[in-house]
Write an enzyme that holds these catalytic residues in place. Sequence first.
Site, PDB file in Angstrom:
ATOM      1  CD  GLU A  62     101.745  50.190  -8.960  1.00 41.90           C
ATOM      2  OE1 GLU A  62     100.576  50.255  -9.419  1.00 41.90           O
ATOM      3  OE2 GLU A  62     102.153  49.204  -8.301  1.00 41.90           O
ATOM      4  CG  PHE A 124     105.446  35.965 -10.210  1.00 41.34           C
ATOM      5  CD1 PHE A 124     104.174  35.912 -10.777  1.00 41.34           C
ATOM      6  CD2 PHE A 124     105.624  36.678  -9.024  1.00 41.34           C
ATOM      7  CE1 PHE A 124     103.102  36.540 -10.166  1.00 41.34           C
ATOM      8  CE2 PHE A 124     104.553  37.308  -8.416  1.00 41.34           C
ATOM      9  CZ  PHE A 124     103.292  37.246  -8.981  1.00 41.34           C
ATOM     10  CD  GLN A 125     104.468  40.660  -9.428  1.00 39.40           C
ATOM     11  OE1 GLN A 125     105.322  40.978  -8.628  1.00 39.40           O
ATOM     12  NE2 GLN A 125     103.185  40.950  -9.249  1.00 39.40           N
ATOM     13  CE  LYS A 174     112.630  39.833  -3.375  1.00 39.81           C
ATOM     14  NZ  LYS A 174     111.435  38.998  -3.229  1.00 39.81           N
ATOM     15  CG  MET A 484      88.408  68.066 -26.232  1.00 41.04           C
ATOM     16  SD  MET A 484      87.924  69.759 -26.631  1.00 41.04           S
ATOM     17  CE  MET A 484      89.123  70.705 -25.718  1.00 41.04           C
TER      18      MET A 484
HETATM   19  C1  LIG Z   1      93.918  58.580 -20.969  1.00 37.96           C
HETATM   20  C2  LIG Z   1      93.146  59.304 -22.005  1.00 37.96           C
HETATM   21  N1  LIG Z   1      92.159  58.660 -22.671  1.00 37.96           N
HETATM   22  C3  LIG Z   1      91.445  59.317 -23.615  1.00 37.96           C
HETATM   23  C4  LIG Z   1      91.716  60.618 -23.914  1.00 37.96           C
HETATM   24  C5  LIG Z   1      90.912  61.330 -25.003  1.00 37.96           C
HETATM   25  N2  LIG Z   1      90.164  62.447 -24.441  1.00 37.96           N
HETATM   26  C6  LIG Z   1      90.611  63.713 -24.512  1.00 37.96           C
HETATM   27  S1  LIG Z   1      89.593  64.803 -23.754  1.00 37.96           S
HETATM   28  C7  LIG Z   1      88.496  63.575 -23.363  1.00 37.96           C
HETATM   29  C8  LIG Z   1      87.244  63.892 -22.604  1.00 37.96           C
HETATM   30  C9  LIG Z   1      87.498  64.277 -21.205  1.00 37.96           C
HETATM   31  O1  LIG Z   1      86.284  64.310 -20.520  1.00 37.96           O
HETATM   32  P1  LIG Z   1      86.211  64.914 -19.060  1.00 37.96           P
HETATM   33  O2  LIG Z   1      87.305  64.379 -18.226  1.00 37.96           O
HETATM   34  O3  LIG Z   1      84.845  64.724 -18.534  1.00 37.96           O
HETATM   35  O4  LIG Z   1      86.524  66.458 -19.290  1.00 37.96           O
HETATM   36  P2  LIG Z   1      85.721  67.530 -20.162  1.00 37.96           P
HETATM   37  O5  LIG Z   1      86.261  67.523 -21.550  1.00 37.96           O
HETATM   38  O6  LIG Z   1      84.286  67.152 -20.095  1.00 37.96           O
HETATM   39  O7  LIG Z   1      86.019  68.827 -19.480  1.00 37.96           O
HETATM   40  C10 LIG Z   1      88.949  62.347 -23.824  1.00 37.96           C
HETATM   41  C11 LIG Z   1      88.218  61.082 -23.666  1.00 37.96           C
HETATM   42  C12 LIG Z   1      92.767  61.232 -23.217  1.00 37.96           C
HETATM   43  N3  LIG Z   1      93.143  62.489 -23.452  1.00 37.96           N
HETATM   44  N4  LIG Z   1      93.453  60.564 -22.258  1.00 37.96           N
END
Ligand SMILES: Cc1ncc(C[n+]2csc(CCOP(=O)(O)OP(=O)(O)O)c2C)c(N)n1
Lengths: 573, 173
Positions: A62, A124-125, A174, A484
């Site tokens: 989803e 349920f659900q 539903k 990041m």
């Molecule tokens: C759902 C979610 N979980 C955690 C984060 C925190 N977060 C921000 S950037 C990042 C790293 C992303 O890594 P990647 O997808 O490999 O991209 P890169 O920064 O290496 O380009 C994280 C964990 C987020 N933004 N969204």
Amino acid sequence: MKVETKADARPAVKTGADVLIESLVNQEVDTIFGYPGGAVLPIYDALYRSDAEFQHILTRHEQGAIHAAEGYARVTRRPGVVLATSGPGATNLVTGIADAMMDSLPLVVLTGQVATTVTGTDAFQEADIMGITTPITKHNYQVQSAYEIPRIIKEAFHIASTGRPGPVVVDIPKDISANPCFDTDEAPFHLPGYQPTINPNPLQIKKLCDAVQKAKKPLILTGAGVLHGGGSDVLQDIAEAFQIPVTSTLLGLGAFPGDHELFLGMAGMHGTYTSNMAITECDLLINVGARFDDRLTGNLEHFAKNAVVAHIDIDPAEIGKNVHTHIPIVSDAGAALKEWKRQMKEGPDAHESWLAELHESIKENPLWFNNPPEGMVAQWAVKHIYEATDGDAIVTTDVGQHQMWAAQYFQFKRPDRWVTSGGLGTMGFGFPAAIGCQLAKPDEKVIALVGDGGFQMTLQELSVLQERNLPVKIVILNNQALGMVRQWQEEFYEERYSESLVACQPDFVKLAEAYSIRGVKLETREEFESSIKGLLESDEPVLIDARVIQQENVFPMVPPGRGINDMVGVKPR
Amino acid sequence: MKRIVTLVVQNRSGVLNRVTGLMHKRQFNIESISVGRTEQDGISKMTFVVDVEDHRKLEQLTKQLHKQIDVLKVTDLSEKAIVARELAMIKIVSNASVRSEVQSIIEPFRADVIDISRDSLSVQVTGKPEKIEALIDLLRPYGIKDIARTGLTAFSRGQQPQASELTQFSLLK
Ligand SMILES: Cc1ncc(C[n+]2csc(CCOP(=O)(O)OP(=O)(O)O)c2C)c(N)n1
């Protein structure tokens, strides 16, 4: 024959679900993103029996459905439509709903609910999706009787797509979708509490015009409001007429041509030095449809301290929320820009010295990256993709370093071709969003620029590419890290790389091949340079695993807590 | 600063949740809420007493409330001449010997005794919150068993004085 079967299967009396499908047809829906389950079985049955023209896209989760709908909405400016079952189906949508709320994307989200006879019994659900989504929706409805369905659907589309766009949830028990429906409310909608201000007060625009006449150092800041309001062309006319430089938020990229000589680049945490200095030094800051988000403003104490601030926003609550505003203009950005153009006086004295100062600064402080003799850095790869496509592509991104590099190095020349999760910063957004974009714009080149981390959050949607043969180009900027996070740990946590270096990952090429999609691994600049254009021009889906150097950081940067006048990494290190 | 904010809302399910959730998310402290129907079918009125930091926060609050689809009208009554009342019921420990004493205490407050048992007595009082506080203070020495308060409800007076006279009419400063 299938048509006959459908007619045979149709009950003598319409059900609530049939009425729902008719209501969607009346809204000229052409695509629904969804996933079936118990509480929406009647709706899926009605879908099966219907002759309606629209396509249902079965995503594999989803979350994929709702991000795809967001991508669809971003490039079409029409509501994306999502359908999911009660309980887990609906809760799987929550991230996307919150994302759409933050980035003002119009969505109509239909969720099944347990039958009214068991509501409130922890059936349920059963999940209280009204309670869960109240803080993250523009509005939500629980249908109380099938009679209301046509009116509620009309209202939902209206609310989602007018004023400041946003997600609207319609929760449908539903029994209401399953039972016969003898009478429906065909009345036009009735929303006495919802009258968004679309047109600006001409007197406020006059104040803006006067301020422009007086200003020595004016600056326009574009936000996504310009895109929602279709105001790009008028904006360009005005900026050119007055020679006002333009900067942008992350989400506003493309509202003004990225390769225009008046464009200074993005502003904010990873914006250009010149944009941030322009905000710091300008004497008139004209914010068109941005919300002064903290990633843009940095520490508010240092934000645009010398400026008279004019703020055009369709949402009155955004004006004065973060930044004190001298000229508030509540209006659709497109309408306000038109009125501004209409009232525009003869150009003021050209701001020659201001522009010269800014152009000098751009020359002095360009974006930079080091190109080591061995290997490839992501910035270089992004720049090459931009050049290989001549910027003529819809680009979606995930969240992280690659997102910022895309924002920095891709110069969007036209509106509605940049799709990224800004406000919520949702990893897993980029790839499914690209699917939505490609379905909405079958003739456009759609590139999903993603990180190896975020891609793995929603990669199951490869199955949709396979099934529909959608020619989305996935480019994984693979640094084998949560880049990041790693960058912040390097900069602010003394290189303690806690859980951010992810050496173990799937063979992305084989993964693509498992879905019968072409997968290519590019490890060197030579490989990348020689093959990227051809790969992006293919009319088939392609997954590109671009191996990039891990220890690279996004610069320049406003360190957390500092003003945007206080950037680090402006010059090559 | 304390403000009295009234909302006229469409009486749809979830609207109270939406409004209080919004206040919670934006960190406005709710001191009291009262909700009731109005003279119009399907329309309710909510009266909130909220504690807000400053005028900018207050403006945010009214704008955010106004954005809600089911909210028809938002009024900040704090700067207006208003009539504001609260109702409280106070149950105290009391036997026959102190009843007449209590009676004489509550009389100036125009409060009524609404229930008596062998060892307790319940009083009903309406008025501004200060008046109710004052009565509670006077009854406290007898031993308070229970208090139920409705929260403030309010509307503006039929006639509004000139702006300069406002302070003396306003309830919460
Ligand atoms: C759902 C979610 N979980 C955690 C984060 C925190 N977060 C921000 S950037 C990042 C790293 C992303 O890594 P990647 O997808 O490999 O991209 P890169 O920064 O290496 O380009 C994280 C964990 C987020 N933004 N969204």
